[in-house]
Design a protein around this motif. Structure first.
Motif, PDB file in Angstrom:
ATOM      1  N   VAL A  11       0.874  -1.034   0.116  1.00  8.61           N
ATOM      2  CA  VAL A  11       0.139   0.063  -0.067  1.00  8.61           C
ATOM      3  C   VAL A  11       0.914   1.170   0.142  1.00  8.61           C
ATOM      4  O   VAL A  11       0.497   2.355  -0.813  1.00  8.61           O
ATOM      5  CB  VAL A  11      -1.018   0.142   1.218  1.00  8.61           C
ATOM      6  CG1 VAL A  11      -1.823   1.294   1.310  1.00  8.61           C
ATOM      7  CG2 VAL A  11      -1.824  -1.119   1.018  1.00  8.61           C
ATOM      8  N   VAL A  72       0.856   3.670   6.937  1.00  8.63           N
ATOM      9  CA  VAL A  72       0.208   2.220   6.381  1.00  8.63           C
ATOM     10  C   VAL A  72       1.327   1.316   6.762  1.00  8.63           C
ATOM     11  O   VAL A  72       1.477   0.288   5.857  1.00  8.63           O
ATOM     12  CB  VAL A  72      -0.184   2.287   4.815  1.00  8.63           C
ATOM     13  CG1 VAL A  72      -1.285   3.125   4.833  1.00  8.63           C
ATOM     14  CG2 VAL A  72       0.983   3.137   4.188  1.00  8.63           C
ATOM     15  N   ARG A  97      -3.960   3.280   8.580  1.00  6.89           N
ATOM     16  CA  ARG A  97      -4.535   2.082   8.420  1.00  6.89           C
ATOM     17  C   ARG A  97      -4.523   1.206   9.591  1.00  6.89           C
ATOM     18  O   ARG A  97      -3.625   1.139  10.408  1.00  6.89           O
ATOM     19  CB  ARG A  97      -3.629   1.485   7.202  1.00  6.89           C
ATOM     20  CG  ARG A  97      -4.193   0.000   7.062  1.00  6.89           C
ATOM     21  CD  ARG A  97      -3.704  -0.513   5.885  1.00  6.89           C
ATOM     22  NE  ARG A  97      -2.170  -1.105   6.400  1.00  6.89           N
ATOM     23  CZ  ARG A  97      -1.382  -1.741   5.498  1.00  6.89           C
ATOM     24  NH1 ARG A  97      -1.921  -2.017   4.253  1.00  6.89           N
ATOM     25  NH2 ARG A  97      -0.301  -1.974   5.993  1.00  6.89           N
ATOM     26  N   ARG A  99      -6.394  -2.220  11.108  1.00  7.64           N
ATOM     27  CA  ARG A  99      -6.996  -3.622  10.467  1.00  7.64           C
ATOM     28  C   ARG A  99      -7.422  -4.253  11.739  1.00  7.64           C
ATOM     29  O   ARG A  99      -8.322  -5.287  11.365  1.00  7.64           O
ATOM     30  CB  ARG A  99      -5.990  -4.242   9.823  1.00  7.64           C
ATOM     31  CG  ARG A  99      -5.195  -3.296   8.894  1.00  7.64           C
ATOM     32  CD  ARG A  99      -4.142  -4.126   7.960  1.00  7.64           C
ATOM     33  NE  ARG A  99      -4.429  -5.229   7.210  1.00  7.64           N
ATOM     34  CZ  ARG A  99      -3.718  -5.763   6.600  1.00  7.64           C
ATOM     35  NH1 ARG A  99      -2.310  -5.613   6.364  1.00  7.64           N
ATOM     36  NH2 ARG A  99      -4.024  -6.705   5.761  1.00  7.64           N
ATOM     37  N   ILE A 120      -8.655   4.230   8.101  1.00  6.00           N
ATOM     38  CA  ILE A 120      -9.317   3.217   7.150  1.00  6.00           C
ATOM     39  C   ILE A 120      -9.066   1.755   7.453  1.00  6.00           C
ATOM     40  O   ILE A 120      -7.590   1.291   8.052  1.00  6.00           O
ATOM     41  CB  ILE A 120      -8.568   3.533   5.771  1.00  6.00           C
ATOM     42  CG1 ILE A 120      -8.749   2.463   4.812  1.00  6.00           C
ATOM     43  CG2 ILE A 120      -7.246   3.557   5.886  1.00  6.00           C
ATOM     44  CD1 ILE A 120     -10.378   2.660   4.233  1.00  6.00           C
ATOM     45  N   PRO A 122      -8.842  -1.481   5.850  1.00  7.22           N
ATOM     46  CA  PRO A 122      -9.073  -2.121   4.419  1.00  7.22           C
ATOM     47  C   PRO A 122     -10.139  -3.492   4.320  1.00  7.22           C
ATOM     48  O   PRO A 122     -10.709  -3.501   3.472  1.00  7.22           O
ATOM     49  CB  PRO A 122      -7.532  -2.514   4.189  1.00  7.22           C
ATOM     50  CG  PRO A 122      -6.841  -1.713   5.224  1.00  7.22           C
ATOM     51  CD  PRO A 122      -7.526  -1.566   6.219  1.00  7.22           C
ATOM     52  N   ARG A 350      -5.971  -3.575  -1.031  1.00  5.60           N
ATOM     53  CA  ARG A 350      -5.003  -2.714  -1.357  1.00  5.60           C
ATOM     54  C   ARG A 350      -5.491  -1.485  -2.259  1.00  5.60           C
ATOM     55  O   ARG A 350      -5.194  -0.442  -1.958  1.00  5.60           O
ATOM     56  CB  ARG A 350      -3.467  -3.346  -2.191  1.00  5.60           C
ATOM     57  CG  ARG A 350      -2.538  -2.102  -2.529  1.00  5.60           C
ATOM     58  CD  ARG A 350      -1.257  -2.685  -3.297  1.00  5.60           C
ATOM     59  NE  ARG A 350      -1.690  -3.481  -4.305  1.00  5.60           N
ATOM     60  CZ  ARG A 350      -0.813  -4.265  -5.084  1.00  5.60           C
ATOM     61  NH1 ARG A 350       0.356  -4.114  -4.680  1.00  5.60           N
ATOM     62  NH2 ARG A 350      -1.180  -4.899  -6.201  1.00  5.60           N
ATOM     63  N   THR A 353      -7.913   0.552   0.016  1.00  8.85           N
ATOM     64  CA  THR A 353      -7.156   1.490   0.766  1.00  8.85           C
ATOM     65  C   THR A 353      -6.587   2.744  -0.063  1.00  8.85           C
ATOM     66  O   THR A 353      -6.838   3.937   0.538  1.00  8.85           O
ATOM     67  CB  THR A 353      -6.071   0.659   1.410  1.00  8.85           C
ATOM     68  OG1 THR A 353      -6.631  -0.155   2.156  1.00  8.85           O
ATOM     69  CG2 THR A 353      -5.358   1.551   2.436  1.00  8.85           C
ATOM     70  N   TYR A 356      -9.406   5.095  -1.107  1.00  5.19           N
ATOM     71  CA  TYR A 356      -9.850   5.875   0.117  1.00  5.19           C
ATOM     72  C   TYR A 356      -9.050   7.045   0.278  1.00  5.19           C
ATOM     73  O   TYR A 356      -9.424   8.249   0.398  1.00  5.19           O
ATOM     74  CB  TYR A 356     -10.091   5.005   1.148  1.00  5.19           C
ATOM     75  CG  TYR A 356     -11.789   4.623   1.552  1.00  5.19           C
ATOM     76  CD1 TYR A 356     -12.555   5.042   2.394  1.00  5.19           C
ATOM     77  CD2 TYR A 356     -12.183   3.413   0.696  1.00  5.19           C
ATOM     78  CE1 TYR A 356     -13.834   4.449   2.393  1.00  5.19           C
ATOM     79  CE2 TYR A 356     -13.340   2.868   0.735  1.00  5.19           C
ATOM     80  CZ  TYR A 356     -14.242   3.279   1.789  1.00  5.19           C
ATOM     81  OH  TYR A 356     -15.297   2.977   1.745  1.00  5.19           O
TER      82      TYR A 356
END
Length: 454
Positions: A11, A72, A97, A99, A120, A122, A350, A353, A356
């Motif tokens: 990413v 990220v 990011r 997760r 975000i 993903p 990916r 992400t 966005y």
């Protein structure tokens, strides 16, 4: 803008490449020198070997003058801490990011405590994309605008479709001008069609319409080949499968997850009491058949290995050709071959992400009277679909579209004015407060006035 990216994984590298191509000044930080080497070899950006959570490393990267820091890395805590330090050190906007499902219910609290501008997830965002594809099973791809009131659907034209050998202008007449073809892919060539463009079997088209029109469009076009999806088999029980099952259960869709790791299967069975969790190996064809693959309305391949997902979807196509197939692909190296394979829709966390984040960055660019509300990169990034919100008077407001000198390969395909959704004609105008949807092969538009030719 000056942008610092922490983490040079898939990413991070993709973001660096795309943001650099859009004219931003990029500094990429990673503590692993080997991961930075592709960026050094291929991109004209600054790189720094260091820890993104280090104030000194961020200072060396120029945090005090940066506009945005994007974290990220593969570790959520590193991303959050990097953003927290950047906010204190440079008072810039920050994107992280995150997760881990444990943090998901706390996202808004984390944002408010840390001042992170955008978080975000993903896997969750991609699960939402998959759920939309399952809701409209004959669509290869779906992108939403105007807070879900307008959808852009990518569909394939078969030889027995009434759209075969139809002109685009005749298509518009047939559907009362409420449904518009925005993109046409013919023999791997992507074009923004005009009224004289002809549709052929084997083509794929991207069609924009109010969401309420989707059922009637499929009935009248005879493009529907898959019925309503009531049950779904998911191969692989990772985080994305967990989120997808949660979403589908709310729509009363029966979910069966095939997961080969016994402990993970047990965890899923506790977290998803309504779903059926099967401890089996999805790569063993007999196991899939025994679990009812041929009776499924949809099959989603979400293992951690691209090749496995491709082969599983190929097998599903052989054994249950009518079911909806969705395949997770992570490596760009597969893009040149997967389009030819009958594996259904492909999705990538990916790509989700980066879309966005690019949308957010575009919305921050200094613009004259508009704001980017949505951004999608389509057809292997050859086309962009952008939603602008017109906030001030500018060079496009109040002028009939036929009198605007628009860029080539650009189509204004929707105007949302209050509750009204307008499929625009040459006599229509863009007004203050409108949401305008544009599809184009031109890259990097960040303001509504960018639709005009030089």
């Amino acid at each position: 803008m000056k942008i610092i990216i922490v983490g040079c994984g898939k990413v991070g590298y993709a973001l660096s490449q795309q943001l650099y191509e859009e004219g931003h000044e990029i500094t990429l930080i990673d503590k692993n020198a080997e991961r930075l080497q592709p960026a050094i070899d291929n991109l004209d950006i600054q790189v720094l070997v260091g820890n993104g959570t280090s104030f000194l490393a961020q200072q060396e990267a120029g945090i005090e003058s940066a506009d945005i820091l994007i974290a990220v890395t593969s570790e959520d805590e590193v991303n959050i801490l990097s953003c927290l330090i950047a906010k204190k050190a440079g008072n810039c906007r920050t994107i992280a990011r995150v997760r881990n499902p444990e943090y998901f219910p706390e996202i808004e609290y984390i944002k408010s405590c840390t001042g992170i501008s955008l978080i975000i997830n993903p896997e969750y965002a991609t699960a939402q994309e998959i759920a939309r594809l399952i809701q409209v099973p004959d669509a290869m791809e779906i992108d939403s605008f105007a807070k879900g009131r307008v959808d852009l659907l990518r569909v394939a034209i078969s030889e027995d479709s009434p759209l075969h050998e139809m002109r685009v202008m005749d298509f518009s007449r047939k559907f009362n001008h409420e449904i518009l073809i925005c993109i046409l892919e013919h023999d791997h060539e992507v074009i923004i069609p005009n009224g004289n463009s002809i549709l052929h079997a084997g083509d794929t088209i991207s069609v924009i319409m109010p969401r309420r029109k989707i059922p009637s469009f499929y009935r009248e076009s005879k493009l529907a080949t898959i019925g309503e999806v009531n049950n779904v088999m998911i191969a692989g029980g990772g985080t994305m499968a967990y989120y997808l099952a949660q979403i589908l259960e709310k729509s009363n869709v029966q979910v069966k997850i095939v997961e080969k790791d016994r402990e993970r299967a047990r965890t899923l069975s506790l977290a998803l009491p309504k779903a059926m969790i099967v401890n089996a190996d999805a790569t063993v064809h007999e196991d899939l058949l025994e679990e009812g693959l041929t009776k499924m309305d949809a099959f989603v391949a979400l293992t951690t290995v691209d090749e496995t997902n491709i082969f599983l979807s190929l097998y599903a196509n052989k054994m249950a050709p009518v079911c909806k197939r969705i395949t997770k692909i992570s490596k760009m190296a597969h893009d040149d071959i997967i389009d030819e394979l009958p594996i259904g829709s492909t999705i990538s966390a990916r790509n989700t992400t980066t879309e966005y984040i690019l949308q957010y960055v575009r919305s921050l660019n200094d613009s004259y009277g508009s704001k980017v509300e949505a951004l999608y990169r389509l057809m292997d990034n050859r086309v962009e679909a952008i939603e602008f919100h017109v906030t001030e008077h500018n060079a496009v407001v109040g002028i009939p579209l036929l009198n605007l000198s628009l860029k080539k390969n650009l189509l204004i395909c929707g105007i949302v004015r209050g509750r009204k959704i307008i499929t625009p004609s040459g006599r229509d105008t863009i007004e203050l407060g409108d949401t305008v949807i544009v599809v184009t092969t031109n890259k990097g538009l960040d303001d509504i006035t960018d639709i005009l030719s030089e």
